[in-house]
Design a protein around this motif. Sequence first.
Motif, PDB file in Angstrom:
ATOM      1  N   ARG A 202      56.211  22.780  83.928  1.00 41.62           N
ATOM      2  CA  ARG A 202      55.469  21.748  84.729  1.00 41.62           C
ATOM      3  C   ARG A 202      55.344  21.433  86.060  1.00 41.62           C
ATOM      4  NH1 ARG A 202      57.311  17.052  81.056  1.00 41.62           N
ATOM      5  NH2 ARG A 202      55.628  18.068  79.774  1.00 41.62           N
TER       6      ARG A 202
ATOM      7  N   ARG B 122      54.124  21.098  89.819  1.00 38.24           N
ATOM      8  CA  ARG B 122      53.934  19.854  90.513  1.00 38.24           C
ATOM      9  C   ARG B 122      55.101  20.581  92.064  1.00 38.24           C
ATOM     10  NH1 ARG B 122      56.369  15.234  88.061  1.00 38.24           N
ATOM     11  NH2 ARG B 122      56.838  16.296  86.215  1.00 38.24           N
TER      12      ARG B 122
ATOM     13  N   THR C 296      48.126   9.984  90.906  1.00 39.80           N
ATOM     14  CA  THR C 296      48.829  10.308  90.018  1.00 39.80           C
ATOM     15  C   THR C 296      48.451  11.140  88.868  1.00 39.80           C
ATOM     16  OG1 THR C 296      49.457   8.146  90.566  1.00 39.80           O
ATOM     17  CG2 THR C 296      49.803   8.716  88.558  1.00 39.80           C
ATOM     18  N   LEU C 297      49.368  12.235  88.528  1.00 36.80           N
ATOM     19  CA  LEU C 297      48.998  13.267  87.604  1.00 36.80           C
ATOM     20  C   LEU C 297      49.814  12.693  86.374  1.00 36.80           C
ATOM     21  CD1 LEU C 297      48.651  16.395  89.097  1.00 36.80           C
ATOM     22  CD2 LEU C 297      46.453  15.248  88.308  1.00 36.80           C
ATOM     23  N   THR C 298      49.891  13.581  84.826  1.00 37.90           N
ATOM     24  CA  THR C 298      49.968  13.070  83.970  1.00 37.90           C
ATOM     25  C   THR C 298      50.786  13.636  83.665  1.00 37.90           C
ATOM     26  OG1 THR C 298      48.837  13.395  82.298  1.00 37.90           O
ATOM     27  CG2 THR C 298      48.510  11.215  83.080  1.00 37.90           C
ATOM     28  N   GLU C 299      52.347  13.801  82.808  1.00 38.02           N
ATOM     29  CA  GLU C 299      52.690  15.145  82.333  1.00 38.02           C
ATOM     30  C   GLU C 299      51.873  15.765  81.906  1.00 38.02           C
ATOM     31  OE1 GLU C 299      55.867  15.392  83.418  1.00 38.02           O
ATOM     32  OE2 GLU C 299      55.019  13.249  84.915  1.00 38.02           O
ATOM     33  N   GLN C 300      50.608  14.985  80.616  1.00 32.55           N
ATOM     34  CA  GLN C 300      50.150  16.329  80.063  1.00 32.55           C
ATOM     35  C   GLN C 300      49.117  16.327  81.175  1.00 32.55           C
ATOM     36  OE1 GLN C 300      47.421  13.396  77.698  1.00 32.55           O
ATOM     37  NE2 GLN C 300      46.770  15.946  76.567  1.00 32.55           N
ATOM     38  N   GLN C 301      48.489  16.608  82.009  1.00 30.70           N
ATOM     39  CA  GLN C 301      47.893  17.210  83.051  1.00 30.70           C
ATOM     40  C   GLN C 301      48.554  18.523  83.538  1.00 30.70           C
ATOM     41  OE1 GLN C 301      46.335  13.533  85.153  1.00 30.70           O
ATOM     42  NE2 GLN C 301      44.375  13.436  84.361  1.00 30.70           N
TER      43      GLN C 301
END
Length: 83
Positions: free
Chosen positions: A6, A10, A61-66
């Motif tokens: 991730r 990022r 906003t992106l989630t950690e899951q995404q």
Amino acid sequence: MALIDRECVRKLLEAPDPDATLVFVRGDCVVLPDKEIDDAHRGLVIASRRELTRLLPGGDTLTEQQLDMLADRLDNVVRDLGA
């Protein structure tokens, strides 16, 4: 073990250059402007920032899951390249 995580995703999404590209070089993910990628490294390109943003849902906003889902997809691309 994942080759793309991730944090790689990022870095690509947060790169200031809209033409940023994720390249897998010697076991590391590197974010470079597209214009800086020479012919020798063109075959190591995993995804551009533009390509990746097309896969994203709307919103800022992106989630950690995404991020993990995107990293998993890109990890498969790296493995397909033979890393």
